[in-house]
Structures are given as C-alpha cells and as structure tokens.
Design a protein around this motif. Structure first.
Motif, PDB file in Angstrom:
ATOM      1  N   SER A   1      17.492  43.069 -15.495  1.00 42.74           N
ATOM      2  CA  SER A   1      18.508  42.083 -15.091  1.00 42.74           C
ATOM      3  C   SER A   1      19.237  41.500 -16.290  1.00 42.74           C
ATOM      4  CB  SER A   1      17.844  40.960 -14.283  1.00 42.74           C
ATOM      5  OG  SER A   1      16.943  40.217 -15.092  1.00 42.74           O
TER       6      SER A   1
ATOM      7  N   ARG B   1      19.945  50.181 -12.977  1.00 39.21           N
ATOM      8  CA  ARG B   1      20.793  49.091 -12.504  1.00 39.21           C
ATOM      9  C   ARG B   1      20.236  48.591 -11.175  1.00 39.21           C
ATOM     10  NH1 ARG B   1      24.924  52.022 -15.213  1.00 39.21           N
ATOM     11  NH2 ARG B   1      25.243  53.489 -13.503  1.00 39.21           N
ATOM     12  N   LEU B   2      19.753  47.353 -11.185  1.00 44.30           N
ATOM     13  CA  LEU B   2      19.112  46.808  -9.989  1.00 44.30           C
ATOM     14  C   LEU B   2      20.088  46.680  -8.829  1.00 44.30           C
ATOM     15  CD1 LEU B   2      16.864  44.024 -11.598  1.00 44.30           C
ATOM     16  CD2 LEU B   2      16.239  46.367 -10.967  1.00 44.30           C
ATOM     17  N   SER B   3      21.383  46.660  -9.132  1.00 40.03           N
ATOM     18  CA  SER B   3      22.379  46.535  -8.061  1.00 40.03           C
ATOM     19  C   SER B   3      22.328  47.707  -7.092  1.00 40.03           C
ATOM     20  CB  SER B   3      23.778  46.421  -8.665  1.00 40.03           C
ATOM     21  OG  SER B   3      24.079  47.572  -9.441  1.00 40.03           O
ATOM     22  N   VAL B   4      21.777  48.855  -7.545  1.00 36.34           N
ATOM     23  CA  VAL B   4      21.709  50.018  -6.662  1.00 36.34           C
ATOM     24  C   VAL B   4      20.827  49.727  -5.452  1.00 36.34           C
ATOM     25  CG1 VAL B   4      19.719  51.164  -7.724  1.00 36.34           C
ATOM     26  CG2 VAL B   4      21.517  52.538  -6.685  1.00 36.34           C
TER      27      VAL B   4
ATOM     28  N   ARG C   1      20.869  47.118  -3.753  1.00 36.31           N
ATOM     29  CA  ARG C   1      21.594  46.327  -2.763  1.00 36.31           C
ATOM     30  C   ARG C   1      22.379  47.204  -1.794  1.00 36.31           C
ATOM     31  NH1 ARG C   1      22.871  42.763  -7.249  1.00 36.31           N
ATOM     32  NH2 ARG C   1      25.032  43.529  -7.271  1.00 36.31           N
TER      33      ARG C   1
ATOM     34  N   ASP D   1      24.921  57.529 -11.079  1.00 38.02           N
ATOM     35  CA  ASP D   1      23.592  57.034 -10.721  1.00 38.02           C
ATOM     36  C   ASP D   1      22.837  57.992  -9.816  1.00 38.02           C
ATOM     37  OD1 ASP D   1      23.620  54.640 -12.140  1.00 38.02           O
ATOM     38  OD2 ASP D   1      24.712  53.580 -10.557  1.00 38.02           O
TER      39      ASP D   1
ATOM     40  N   ARG E   1      29.945  51.397  -2.233  1.00 34.52           N
ATOM     41  CA  ARG E   1      29.530  51.425  -3.622  1.00 34.52           C
ATOM     42  C   ARG E   1      29.182  50.038  -4.119  1.00 34.52           C
ATOM     43  NH1 ARG E   1      34.186  55.582  -5.593  1.00 34.52           N
ATOM     44  NH2 ARG E   1      33.148  57.483  -4.956  1.00 34.52           N
ATOM     45  N   ALA E   2      29.878  49.046  -3.587  1.00 33.23           N
ATOM     46  CA  ALA E   2      29.578  47.691  -4.031  1.00 33.23           C
ATOM     47  C   ALA E   2      28.257  47.209  -3.483  1.00 33.23           C
ATOM     48  CB  ALA E   2      30.703  46.753  -3.593  1.00 33.23           C
ATOM     49  N   GLY E   3      27.788  47.862  -2.442  1.00 33.67           N
ATOM     50  CA  GLY E   3      26.513  47.483  -1.867  1.00 33.67           C
ATOM     51  C   GLY E   3      26.683  47.007  -0.446  1.00 33.67           C
TER      52      GLY E   3
ATOM     53  N   SER F   1      25.398  45.164   2.288  1.00 31.88           N
ATOM     54  CA  SER F   1      24.354  44.159   2.466  1.00 31.88           C
ATOM     55  C   SER F   1      24.134  43.870   3.928  1.00 31.88           C
ATOM     56  CB  SER F   1      24.735  42.863   1.730  1.00 31.88           C
ATOM     57  OG  SER F   1      25.906  42.318   2.308  1.00 31.88           O
TER      58      SER F   1
END
Length: 524
Positions: free
Chosen positions: A262, A270-273, A275, A403, A519-521, A523
């Motif tokens: 983080s 990348r932890l965002s993946v 999400r 990724d 791609r942005a996630g 949620s």
C-alpha cells in the motif's frame, strides 16, 4: 485487454501471429499438465519410495510437502516476474528448472536428494503455472475462443491431478518409481523447443524495472509458512504452540506485505486489483472449489487402497473416469457459458459437484467401486470441470494486460492455499470421527471406523462446495460479467476482426465506458 508491445516486436498477445495462438495453447498446456501431474503422481509410489530409500514416515511426507510448499509459496512471485521480466522468459526458465529437477528426482538415491529435487520441481512449477496462464489470456482476445482455451486449460489442470494418480500407478507397477519423474523430461524438452519458436516475449511496458524486494520476501515467507504449517498441523496438533506460533507468524508476514504494497511506489502486487469484483469473487469461490478437489482425491485414494485393497496400477486406473469427467465438464462448459452465462454455469457446476460429494459420503466398508464410488466420482468431476471454466475466466479477466501475470499468480496461489486449508480441516474432522468410532461404547471395526471418518470429510467437502456455489451466485450478476466480454470484443476489433457484439451473459455490450469501469474496479 489493452495490447502493449512485446519485447521482440511481436504482438503482445503472447502468441506471435494470430494463427499461432492455438499452438501456444498446446505448448503452455503441455507444460502445465506436467506441473499438475506432479502434485499427485507420487502418491501411489510412496510405499515403493519408502522401501527403496529406507525413509521414515516423517521424511516420506516431505516427498509430497516439499513440492506443495515451494510451489504454493512462490506462485505470486512467479506471476509478477512474468509481467516484469517477460512471460516467455519466465516460462522457459520454469520449464528448464522443472525438467532438470525431474531428472534429479528420478536419479535420487537418498531421501535428501529426492526432497531437494521435489522442492526445485515446485519452484519450476511456480514459474510455469502463472506465466503459462498469463500467456494464454493475452493470446486469446476473442471471448468465444478464450472460453474454449480456458476450458482446455481447466481440464488440463484438474484432469492432470487425476491422471497423476493413474500414471503414477502404471509407471510404478510396470517399471519403477524413478520413472514417475523421468517421464517429465521428454515433455519438458518438447515444451521448451516449441516455446522458443512459437511464443512471443510480452511484458509490462514500464519506464522502470524496480523490483519490490521487501514485498517479495514477506509474501513468499508468509505463504511458505502457511502451507508448511497447514501440511503438518494434524501431526503437530492444531492447538500446539508450534502450530499457533507459525500460523501467527505467517499471517503477520502477509499483513506486513499488505502494508508494504500500500505504500510502495512500485509494488510487487497492486492491491487495487482485488477491488475488481469479478476477480475477487472468482478467487473467493475458487477456495471452496479446490477444497472439493483435494478432498475427492485424498480420501478416495485412501478408500481405494486402504479399504478396497487396490494396488498401484488398479488404484490409478480407478481414477481414469474422474479425469475424463473433468474434461467432459470443461468441454460442456464452453457451450453453457455462451447459452446461459458464466454465473449460472459456475454455480450450476458447483451444485452438481456438491451432489457428487454427497454421493461419496454414502460409501461403506462393504461398498463396491462400480456401484457406490464411481457415480459420485463422475458427478463430482463433471461438475468441477464445468465450474472451473467460468471461474478461471473471471479470475483472469478484467485486468490490464500489464497485470495478467499478477492475476494468474493470485489465481494459482488461491488454488494451493484453499486446497491446503480445506484438506487440513477436513482431515482433522475425519480423524476425530474415526477415533470416536473406535473408542465409543460400541466400537466399530477399523475399516468401518475409517470409512466413517471419510464420510464426514465428504460431507464437509459437500458443504464447502455448496457455500462456493452460493457465494458465486449471490455476489455476481450478469451485468458484472458483460463488461469483460465487451472488453474482449473491443480488443478483437482492434486486432482487425469484426466484433460480433454478443455478450455471453445476456447483456448487450456497453462499449468502452464499461471497459474503463471494469478496469477501475467493479465494486459492490
């Protein structure tokens, strides 16, 4: 997926020219089949290895655990290396290491050499598996073709474990246990030669090549400790200070990894993946699915050899229908995902697998293979083959191509950790039930007491699979999957093929905005 140029001026699809992508599929599946095979191929050969090398039971378990330990611990690192160094480079390095380690294991004349060889095999497998899946997912942009390719991949992965028992039994019975390792060498050499010619070396295009050493050390150390502790928890005692301490240390290292990632400018992961909704749900479901696979193979093998008295060859042949069932299921899944969608197909496959596990829970010490064990094995294997395809698609899609190796590494890691946790827990429940049956007011004969323990494990496996089906169906909707198909169609159009505009989950494609949102996630 957005294409990024490869290292050697070939398309970043991982397959070079589009006509080569099916050859690429053959190459990566050939290597992955051997990796999956070696997770189980030693099981029926263990008695022969024990006799010839004079190994103690404590040392013998490391023939299995050394492979699983290193393989599970280094998968995430192997996946990220594929993105940074080059997918073809990491794949070839893994094939070379795995092939050499197989030869070393086959030539082993001591427990120490065999254990080292198995550990090196695990390291080679940890480089092969995520890089191979990353090559596959970047080679196939067309959604229909990718589903077919992932169907083959899923069948190879799940079927390889079943064929491992079959091939291990045949080679041990007809030749010797050494040949369960020597057989890997020609496969490895073939995959190496073909990969050198047909696979392009795509990687993430970055202005830097910084390597997150702190992240690599903490995640690898944490995963290795967890796999090692879970593999030995039953023998050491679940509440023993050693087990609790090692589990605590493993969790602490993984927490440290999350903190490092983080804050890192160039993180290993990348932890965002996480999400991305489809990826997160698919991997969560995969934990329950792999628990079912590990349970089926482990306790069915114990039943065949310990209760029905099958030898290596007969015991191996008994798993041939299960291997074929997985392949049939994966083939059927291709048509099902196009007709009823990924969500319904995945949940339905897990539901069918649950029924199969419940059928296995009805076996007794007096049961027969054909009448009692085989129906459950077929139902379970077909269901797992069906479920694997949509889960694999969702776990490896919706991420930037940069990724893809990371997504593949997460997918493979979850498989190993989920299977280890599920099997460890169910093995404890089975052992406790057997002890109760032996020591109760009306003690059962040993075979009946053992089968009573197996029954509990199968019921537990059925519960895990059912939970997986509920998680998959409850947390995913058609609208979550449709943008992934739209993204693949857009990439197909960029490659010069007309997009057909068909979304496999019943939703019209919404175009590029939906792609950006995914791609942005996605949620909750």
């Amino acid at each position: 997926m957005t294409a990024s140029p490869g290292l050697d001026s070939q398309p970043a699809s991982g397959g070079g020219a589009s006509g080569n992508r099916w050859l690429v599929l053959v190459i990566v599946c050939l290597a992955y089949f051997v990796v999956a095979l070696d997770a189980t191929v030693v099981n029926v050969a263990l008695p022969s290895i024990e006799r010839e090398l004079g190994m103690t039971p404590a040392a013998l378990q490391w023939v299995v655990n050394a492979y699983a330990l290193v393989f599970g611990g280094f998968l995430l690192l192997g996946g990220r290396l594929a993105d940074l160094v080059g997918r073809k480079t990491v794949f070839i390095a893994g094939v070379v290491l795995f092939t050499v380690a197989s030869a070393l294991s086959g030539l082993a004349t001591s427990a120490e050499v065999l254990t080292i060889g198995r550990g090196l095999q695990g390291l080679g497998g940890a480089l092969i598996a995520p890089s191979a899946l990353s090559i596959l997912t970047t080679a196939f942009n067309d959604p229909s073709e990718r589903t077919k390719a992932l169907g083959v991949w899923s069948a190879i992965g799940a079927g390889g474990s079943a064929f491992g028992l079959l091939i291990g039994g045949l080679l041990t019975g007809l030749l010797s246990w050494h040949w369960i390792f020597f057989i890997n060498v020609p496969f490895g050499v073939t995959a190496l030669v073909l990969a050198m010619r047909a696979v392009s070396n795509s990687r993430e295009e970055l202005p830097h090549r910084s390597f997150d050493l702190a992240g690599a050390l903490t995640v690898t150390g944490g995963l290795v400790l967890l796999v090692w502790t879970l593999s030995n928890a039953q023998a050491w005692g679940w509440t023993s200070p050693v087990v609790l301490g090692l589990l605590g240390l493993g969790v602490a290292l993984l927490v440290a990894f999350a903190v490092i990632e983080s804050r890192s400018k160039f993180p290993l992961m990348r932890l965002s993946v996480l999400r991305i909704r489809t990826l997160a749900v698919a991997n969560a479901t995969l934990i329950f699915l792999t628990s079912g696979i590990f349970t089926m193979f482990f306790f069915s093998a114990l039943y065949l050899q310990g209760i029905l008295g099958y030898g290596p060859i007969k015991g191996g042949l008994a798993f041939l229908p299960a291997a074929m069932g997985v392949m049939v299921g994966a083939t059927v899944a291709d048509a099902l995902t196009r007709k009823i969608g990924h969500v319904v197909t995945g949940a339905g496959g897990l539901g069918l697998a649950t029924v199969g596990m419940l059928l296995l829970s009805r076996i007794t010490a007096q049961s027969t293979y054909a009448a009692d064990l085989l129906p459950g094995l077929l139902c379970l294997s077909i269901g797992l083959g069906i479920a694997f395809v949509p889960i694999t698609f969702l776990a490896t899609s919706g991420v930037p191509e940069a990724d893809s190796g990371l997504a593949s590494g997460i997918y493979q890691t979850v498989q190993q950790i989920g299977g280890a946790i599920g099997l460890a827990v169910l093995a404890v429940l089975a052992a406790n039930r057997t002890e109760e049956a032996l020591g109760g007011p009306s003690p059962l004969p040993l075979p009946d007491a053992q089968v009573a323990g197996f029954n509990v494990a199968f019921v537990g496996g059925a519960v895990l699979l059912a939970v997986g089906a509920v998680v998959f169906a409850a947390l995913l909707r058609k609208r979550h999957v449709a943008p992934l198909v739209a993204e693949a169609e857009a990439a197909r159009a960029v490659d010069g093929k007309p997009a057909d505009g068909k979304a496999t989950d019943g939703e019209a494609t919404d175009g590029e905005p939906a792609v950006r949102e995914t791609r942005a996630g996605e949620s909750a």
